[in-house]
Design an enzyme around this catalytic site. Sequence first.
Site, PDB file in Angstrom:
ATOM      1  N   ASN A  83       0.813  -1.220   0.000  1.00  0.00           N
ATOM      2  CA  ASN A  83       0.000   0.000   0.000  1.00  0.00           C
ATOM      3  C   ASN A  83       0.841   1.263   0.000  1.00  0.00           C
ATOM      4  O   ASN A  83       0.396   2.311  -0.491  1.00  0.00           O
ATOM      5  CB  ASN A  83      -0.899   0.027   1.237  1.00  0.00           C
ATOM      6  CG  ASN A  83      -2.212  -0.680   0.989  1.00  0.00           C
ATOM      7  OD1 ASN A  83      -2.503  -1.066  -0.142  1.00  0.00           O
ATOM      8  ND2 ASN A  83      -2.994  -0.854   2.028  1.00  0.00           N
TER       9      ASN A  83
ATOM     10  N   GLU B 260      -5.377  18.944   3.676  1.00  0.00           N
ATOM     11  CA  GLU B 260      -6.263  17.780   3.570  1.00  0.00           C
ATOM     12  C   GLU B 260      -7.353  17.871   4.635  1.00  0.00           C
ATOM     13  O   GLU B 260      -7.315  18.749   5.500  1.00  0.00           O
ATOM     14  CB  GLU B 260      -5.464  16.475   3.669  1.00  0.00           C
ATOM     15  CG  GLU B 260      -4.608  16.257   2.418  1.00  0.00           C
ATOM     16  CD  GLU B 260      -4.000  14.868   2.304  1.00  0.00           C
ATOM     17  OE1 GLU B 260      -4.612  13.902   2.784  1.00  0.00           O
ATOM     18  OE2 GLU B 260      -2.909  14.777   1.732  1.00  0.00           O
TER      19      GLU B 260
ATOM     20  N   ASP C 102      -4.777 -10.622   6.618  1.00  0.00           N
ATOM     21  CA  ASP C 102      -4.405 -11.926   7.184  1.00  0.00           C
ATOM     22  C   ASP C 102      -3.521 -11.808   8.433  1.00  0.00           C
ATOM     23  O   ASP C 102      -3.518 -12.712   9.264  1.00  0.00           O
ATOM     24  CB  ASP C 102      -3.808 -12.873   6.140  1.00  0.00           C
ATOM     25  CG  ASP C 102      -3.195 -12.166   4.963  1.00  0.00           C
ATOM     26  OD1 ASP C 102      -3.257 -12.681   3.857  1.00  0.00           O
ATOM     27  OD2 ASP C 102      -2.641 -11.061   5.169  1.00  0.00           O
TER      28      ASP C 102
ATOM     29  N   HIS D 259     -10.295   1.895   2.999  1.00  0.00           N
ATOM     30  CA  HIS D 259      -9.010   2.585   2.832  1.00  0.00           C
ATOM     31  C   HIS D 259      -8.004   2.225   3.918  1.00  0.00           C
ATOM     32  O   HIS D 259      -6.850   1.936   3.617  1.00  0.00           O
ATOM     33  CB  HIS D 259      -9.283   4.089   2.840  1.00  0.00           C
ATOM     34  CG  HIS D 259      -8.086   4.938   2.575  1.00  0.00           C
ATOM     35  ND1 HIS D 259      -7.329   4.819   1.431  1.00  0.00           N
ATOM     36  CD2 HIS D 259      -7.512   5.936   3.299  1.00  0.00           C
ATOM     37  CE1 HIS D 259      -6.336   5.692   1.463  1.00  0.00           C
ATOM     38  NE2 HIS D 259      -6.420   6.373   2.591  1.00  0.00           N
TER      39      HIS D 259
ATOM     40  N   ARG E 150      -9.045   8.170  11.393  1.00  0.00           N
ATOM     41  CA  ARG E 150      -7.674   8.652  11.177  1.00  0.00           C
ATOM     42  C   ARG E 150      -7.638   9.993  10.448  1.00  0.00           C
ATOM     43  O   ARG E 150      -8.362  10.201   9.469  1.00  0.00           O
ATOM     44  CB  ARG E 150      -6.904   7.615  10.353  1.00  0.00           C
ATOM     45  CG  ARG E 150      -5.455   7.959  10.128  1.00  0.00           C
ATOM     46  CD  ARG E 150      -4.800   6.862   9.338  1.00  0.00           C
ATOM     47  NE  ARG E 150      -5.412   6.741   8.033  1.00  0.00           N
ATOM     48  CZ  ARG E 150      -4.942   7.332   6.940  1.00  0.00           C
ATOM     49  NH1 ARG E 150      -3.857   8.061   6.996  1.00  0.00           N
ATOM     50  NH2 ARG E 150      -5.558   7.167   5.793  1.00  0.00           N
TER      51      ARG E 150
HETATM   52  C1  SIN Z   1      -5.414  10.734   0.415  1.00  0.00           C
HETATM   53  O1  SIN Z   1      -4.493  11.147  -0.249  1.00  0.00           O
HETATM   54  O2  SIN Z   1      -6.556  11.152   0.329  1.00  0.00           O
HETATM   55  C2  SIN Z   1      -5.144   9.632   1.379  1.00  0.00           C
HETATM   56  C3  SIN Z   1      -4.189  10.088   2.374  1.00  0.00           C
HETATM   57  C4  SIN Z   1      -4.348   9.325   3.616  1.00  0.00           C
HETATM   58  O3  SIN Z   1      -5.202   8.457   3.710  1.00  0.00           O
HETATM   59  O4  SIN Z   1      -3.627   9.623   4.566  1.00  0.00           O
END
Ligand code: SIN
Length: 521
Positions: A40, A111, A204, A328, A363
Site C-alpha cells: 500500500n 487535507e 491476514d 481505505h 484517522r
Molecule cells: C489521500 O491522499 O486522500 C489519502 C491520504 C491518507 O489516507 O492519509
Amino acid sequence: MDYKTVIIIGGGLSAMVLADQLAPTHQVTVLMKVDTSENNSVLAQGGIAAALSPTDCWQDHMADTLQAGYHFANEDAVKVLTKEGVNVVRDLIKKGFQFDSSNGALIFGQEGAHHKRRVLHAGGDQTGHRLFSFFYNRLVGSIDLKQEHKLIDLVIEQSRCIGVRCQTANDEDEYFFADHVVLATGGCGSLYQLTSNNPTITGDGLAIAYRAGVELIDLEFIQFHPTMLVKDGVNYGLISEAVRGEGARLLDEEGTPLMEGIHPLKDLAPRDTVARTVYAHYLANKQVYLDISTIDQFDVKFPTINKLCQKAEIDMQDGYLPIAPGAHFMIGGIKTDLAGRTSIDRLYAIGEVACKGIHGANRLASNSLLEALVFPNRLASAILESTLTKRIDPVVNTRNSEVYQSLDLPPLDTLQKQMTSHAGIVRDQFGLLKLKDWLESYPIHCPLDQVQPKQRERVNQLLSAWLIVTSALRRTESRGAHWRADYPNRSKDWDLIHILRFKYHDKHLHNKTCGIMSRNK
Ligand code: SIN
C-alpha cells in the site's frame, strides 16, 4: 544462528524504515507476500502531515488528530507522533529526501480535518512511492529480502515468539527463526469490494496474530475513503483528498455541492462524514462527481491521478470525475505499546497492522506515512536496547500431507460482497449477525496444520473478517469510522472502552469471543 537476528514480515514503508535502522547491527530478513511493488505504501498519494511550517506547531497537529479521531485516541501516542514526527521529517530531509518546494521553501498541502496547511508531498501525489524507493534503495544488499513468502503462522514457544511459518510460491512450508519477529503486514482493505488498497492486503496479519493468542484492539474501525475513481462499476483507484485541498468539490447529479450544510469544513470535513454523505447518494443510485475544473495544472500537481483518469477515459476538459467510497485504512489492529511491543514476548507490530491508538475512531489524513517513519524508529531503539535471553530451540512438526482437509470455502469476491453489504460504511445488528452466521458456517477456526496450503490464506481472510464483524457487533454506538444505523449516536458509556479479544488457545476463553477493557490512561 546468529543471535542478532530480526524477521520483518511485510514489504511496505514501515518495514523498510525499520530495516534501515537495524541493518547495520542486525541480520535482517524481510519476508514479502509477493514483491516490492505489491504494497500500500507505493500507492499512497497523500503526503506526510508534520508541523514544519513556521505558522504551525505539533500541539496544533495533535489537537487536529484528536479532534478528527473523536477524542478516542491515546493521547500519549498522538503526542509522540506529532512531536517526534517533526524531527523525524527534518532528519529525512537531512538524509536527502526531497519534498516538493518552491524557491527553496517547502510547500504545505491541505487535507481534510487539518486546520492548517501541513501536508508535505513528493512528486505531487507520488509521496508514498518516492519514500518507499528512498528507503528501499538504501537497503539493497544489506538485508535478506525474500519475495513470494506468505506468512501463515507464528511460532510461539514458552510464551515467546521465536519465528514464523511461511508458504512459498510452490506451496511449500518454510520456517524462519529469529530473536525478534516484527509484523508489518498492513491492513485489510481488500476484504471489501471497493478499496484503495493493493489486492494483496486482505487482513491476514490479524488472523495470524489472533490464532497465536496476540491481543487485538479496535477492529470495528475501518476507514472508508470517499473518493475512489469508479466508472461504469470499474475501480480505477484513489483520488487523493489533496485534490479537494486544492479546491475540488463534490457535486451531486444536479451539480449541487454535496457537503454544503453538512459540516463547517465542507469538502474538507473529517473523512468519515464525507464518506457517509457520498455513500448515502451511492445507495440511492445517484452518481457523485468530484469537480476538478478549478484546479490549474492538474496533470502536473497530480500525475498519478491524471494517469488513472486517462485510463478511465475521463474527459479532463469537463473535469467531472465519477467517484464512490472504498475501504481505505484499518484503524484497529494488533495492540502495541509505543515501541511496537505486542502482548507476546519478542513479537512486535508496526504500520497499519499495529494499533497504538493514534487514530482514535477516525484517522486524520496523511498521519499514516508519518506513523510509518516515527514508530519503526522507536521499535529499532527498543530492539537495540533489549538484552538477549537464551535462545529457545524450535520444535518443528513435519506433517503428513494426507491429513490436509479440503475445505468448502467461499471465493474472495463473495466474502468481499458480504463485508461491503454488512460490515461497510453503515452497519446494523441485523446485517452484522447475518454476516457473522455466514462466516461461522465455514471452518474459520480450523488449525491451519489441517488445511491444504492453497486454502490457508482464505481461512485467514475469513477469520479476519469474523474478527472485524464481531467487534462491530459489540460496539453499540456510532463513532467516527464505525457507524451503526441502529445506534446512531455516540455514547459516553463507550468513551474509554476498547474492544479487545485474546487468547485463541485458552479453552476458558475460546467460546467467549470478546473481552472488554478500559484504556489505561
Ligand atoms: C489521500 O491522499 O486522500 C489519502 C491520504 C491518507 O489516507 O492519509
